[in-house]
Design a protein around this motif. Sequence first.
Motif, PDB file in Angstrom:
ATOM      1  N   GLU A  54       3.669  -2.465   3.978  1.00 61.49           N
ATOM      2  CA  GLU A  54       2.988  -1.221   4.342  1.00 61.49           C
ATOM      3  C   GLU A  54       3.954  -0.043   4.263  1.00 61.49           C
ATOM      4  O   GLU A  54       3.621   1.023   3.708  1.00 61.49           O
ATOM      5  CB  GLU A  54       2.406  -1.328   5.753  1.00 61.49           C
ATOM      6  CG  GLU A  54       1.721  -0.054   6.228  1.00 61.49           C
ATOM      7  CD  GLU A  54       1.144  -0.193   7.621  1.00 61.49           C
ATOM      8  OE1 GLU A  54       1.538   0.585   8.513  1.00 61.49           O
ATOM      9  OE2 GLU A  54       0.310  -1.104   7.815  1.00 61.49           O
ATOM     10  N   LYS A  55       5.146  -0.223   4.790  1.00 62.26           N
ATOM     11  CA  LYS A  55       6.143   0.848   4.747  1.00 62.26           C
ATOM     12  C   LYS A  55       6.517   1.202   3.313  1.00 62.26           C
ATOM     13  O   LYS A  55       6.743   2.373   2.998  1.00 62.26           O
ATOM     14  CB  LYS A  55       7.403   0.416   5.530  1.00 62.26           C
ATOM     15  CG  LYS A  55       7.233   0.394   7.039  1.00 62.26           C
ATOM     16  CD  LYS A  55       8.528  -0.036   7.711  1.00 62.26           C
ATOM     17  CE  LYS A  55       8.415  -0.002   9.227  1.00 62.26           C
ATOM     18  NZ  LYS A  55       9.698  -0.440   9.866  1.00 62.26           N
ATOM     19  N   GLN A  56       6.575   0.199   2.444  1.00 60.18           N
ATOM     20  CA  GLN A  56       6.922   0.459   1.048  1.00 60.18           C
ATOM     21  C   GLN A  56       5.871   1.325   0.376  1.00 60.18           C
ATOM     22  O   GLN A  56       6.189   2.269  -0.356  1.00 60.18           O
ATOM     23  CB  GLN A  56       7.075  -0.865   0.287  1.00 60.18           C
ATOM     24  CG  GLN A  56       7.565  -0.683  -1.145  1.00 60.18           C
ATOM     25  CD  GLN A  56       7.672  -1.998  -1.882  1.00 60.18           C
ATOM     26  OE1 GLN A  56       6.661  -2.679  -2.103  1.00 60.18           O
ATOM     27  NE2 GLN A  56       8.887  -2.374  -2.259  1.00 60.18           N
ATOM     28  N   THR A  83       2.259  -7.134  -2.255  1.00 60.38           N
ATOM     29  CA  THR A  83       1.023  -7.894  -2.394  1.00 60.38           C
ATOM     30  C   THR A  83      -0.224  -7.128  -1.951  1.00 60.38           C
ATOM     31  O   THR A  83      -1.322  -7.687  -1.979  1.00 60.38           O
ATOM     32  CB  THR A  83       1.102  -9.204  -1.581  1.00 60.38           C
ATOM     33  OG1 THR A  83       1.252  -8.905  -0.190  1.00 60.38           O
ATOM     34  CG2 THR A  83       2.265 -10.067  -2.056  1.00 60.38           C
ATOM     35  N   PHE A  84      -0.091  -5.874  -1.560  1.00 63.44           N
ATOM     36  CA  PHE A  84      -1.275  -5.069  -1.237  1.00 63.44           C
ATOM     37  C   PHE A  84      -2.181  -4.992  -2.464  1.00 63.44           C
ATOM     38  O   PHE A  84      -1.713  -4.762  -3.585  1.00 63.44           O
ATOM     39  CB  PHE A  84      -0.863  -3.651  -0.833  1.00 63.44           C
ATOM     40  CG  PHE A  84      -0.703  -3.450   0.641  1.00 63.44           C
ATOM     41  CD1 PHE A  84      -1.520  -2.567   1.340  1.00 63.44           C
ATOM     42  CD2 PHE A  84       0.275  -4.143   1.342  1.00 63.44           C
ATOM     43  CE1 PHE A  84      -1.365  -2.375   2.697  1.00 63.44           C
ATOM     44  CE2 PHE A  84       0.440  -3.957   2.697  1.00 63.44           C
ATOM     45  CZ  PHE A  84      -0.378  -3.063   3.385  1.00 63.44           C
ATOM     46  N   VAL A 118      -5.855   4.048   7.534  1.00 70.53           N
ATOM     47  CA  VAL A 118      -6.285   2.854   8.266  1.00 70.53           C
ATOM     48  C   VAL A 118      -5.329   1.706   7.949  1.00 70.53           C
ATOM     49  O   VAL A 118      -5.051   1.426   6.775  1.00 70.53           O
ATOM     50  CB  VAL A 118      -7.721   2.450   7.877  1.00 70.53           C
ATOM     51  CG1 VAL A 118      -8.155   1.209   8.649  1.00 70.53           C
ATOM     52  CG2 VAL A 118      -8.685   3.605   8.112  1.00 70.53           C
ATOM     53  N   THR A 119      -4.811   1.060   8.956  1.00 69.93           N
ATOM     54  CA  THR A 119      -3.892  -0.054   8.740  1.00 69.93           C
ATOM     55  C   THR A 119      -4.655  -1.255   8.183  1.00 69.93           C
ATOM     56  O   THR A 119      -5.862  -1.400   8.388  1.00 69.93           O
ATOM     57  CB  THR A 119      -3.192  -0.465  10.042  1.00 69.93           C
ATOM     58  OG1 THR A 119      -4.182  -0.821  11.012  1.00 69.93           O
ATOM     59  CG2 THR A 119      -2.337   0.669  10.574  1.00 69.93           C
ATOM     60  N   VAL A 120      -3.940  -2.108   7.472  1.00 70.40           N
ATOM     61  CA  VAL A 120      -4.545  -3.278   6.847  1.00 70.40           C
ATOM     62  C   VAL A 120      -4.029  -4.522   7.545  1.00 70.40           C
ATOM     63  O   VAL A 120      -2.823  -4.788   7.562  1.00 70.40           O
ATOM     64  CB  VAL A 120      -4.200  -3.335   5.345  1.00 70.40           C
ATOM     65  CG1 VAL A 120      -4.796  -4.587   4.708  1.00 70.40           C
ATOM     66  CG2 VAL A 120      -4.711  -2.087   4.638  1.00 70.40           C
ATOM     67  N   GLY A 121      -4.934  -5.288   8.113  1.00 62.64           N
ATOM     68  CA  GLY A 121      -4.542  -6.493   8.833  1.00 62.64           C
ATOM     69  C   GLY A 121      -4.082  -7.596   7.902  1.00 62.64           C
ATOM     70  O   GLY A 121      -4.535  -7.696   6.757  1.00 62.64           O
ATOM     71  N   GLY A 122      -3.156  -8.396   8.374  1.00 60.88           N
ATOM     72  CA  GLY A 122      -2.700  -9.551   7.610  1.00 60.88           C
ATOM     73  C   GLY A 122      -1.626  -9.255   6.591  1.00 60.88           C
ATOM     74  O   GLY A 122      -1.209 -10.155   5.852  1.00 60.88           O
ATOM     75  N   ARG A 123      -1.158  -8.017   6.524  1.00 59.45           N
ATOM     76  CA  ARG A 123      -0.100  -7.667   5.584  1.00 59.45           C
ATOM     77  C   ARG A 123       1.187  -7.384   6.341  1.00 59.45           C
ATOM     78  O   ARG A 123       1.172  -6.876   7.465  1.00 59.45           O
ATOM     79  CB  ARG A 123      -0.494  -6.434   4.763  1.00 59.45           C
ATOM     80  CG  ARG A 123      -1.661  -6.655   3.818  1.00 59.45           C
ATOM     81  CD  ARG A 123      -1.320  -7.707   2.774  1.00 59.45           C
ATOM     82  NE  ARG A 123      -2.410  -7.879   1.816  1.00 59.45           N
ATOM     83  CZ  ARG A 123      -2.436  -8.846   0.906  1.00 59.45           C
ATOM     84  NH1 ARG A 123      -1.439  -9.709   0.839  1.00 59.45           N
ATOM     85  NH2 ARG A 123      -3.452  -8.957   0.067  1.00 59.45           N
TER      86      ARG A 123
END
Length: 206
Positions: free
Chosen positions: A34-36, A11-12, A24-29
């Motif tokens: 993220e690893k994928q 869903t990113f 930069v990490t994305v909040g709420g995910r």
Amino acid sequence: MWNAAALEGNTFTLPEVRTLLDGVTVGGRRIEEEKQVLALVDGYSRLDDLVGAGRFALTKAVSDDLHGRVATHEAIESGAFRGEGPTGGGGNVLLASGGIVAGVPQEELQARFTDTVDFLDTLDDARERALAYFAAATRAQFYFDGNKRTARLMMSGILMADGYEVVNIPFARQFEFNKALDVLFTDDDATSLMGFIADCAIDERP
């Protein structure tokens, strides 16, 4: 990269993928998503390195290497065909239209890969080899998970090594993609899938 992740149900959004690629990490995910994305980046970076160094080849070793990167967080075992490690079974595919189709039995996977490569060696056109490999590897389900991603990387490697651009399968055409995949699995017919991917390549021309 975003299309490849979105086709896996990630869903990113495209801006979020770009943000993540900037470190930069994305909040709420979810961390799994993220690893994928980062695993896909690793796989494509490895492919670029192999092609750039002239070391890409249509071999099981290369496929296993790429699979070990893109599916490391998801597959029961990554970097090896089903049945090569302590876990057996797997290979069943859930169709988009409903129902389940079995993949190639694990004891036949090595021979299926060899036969596929031997057949592709008879094809002169790298574009045809690339499309045929994607279809054959996807149908065989060599791995527990990440089969389409790995097959797409190998397809891209075949194209890049021969001077062609990679084919991007747009998330917007996911319904068509899934329909072609269902035909591949239910009828053992790659015609629709190969035609769909070729059409994606045509759509990308300037």
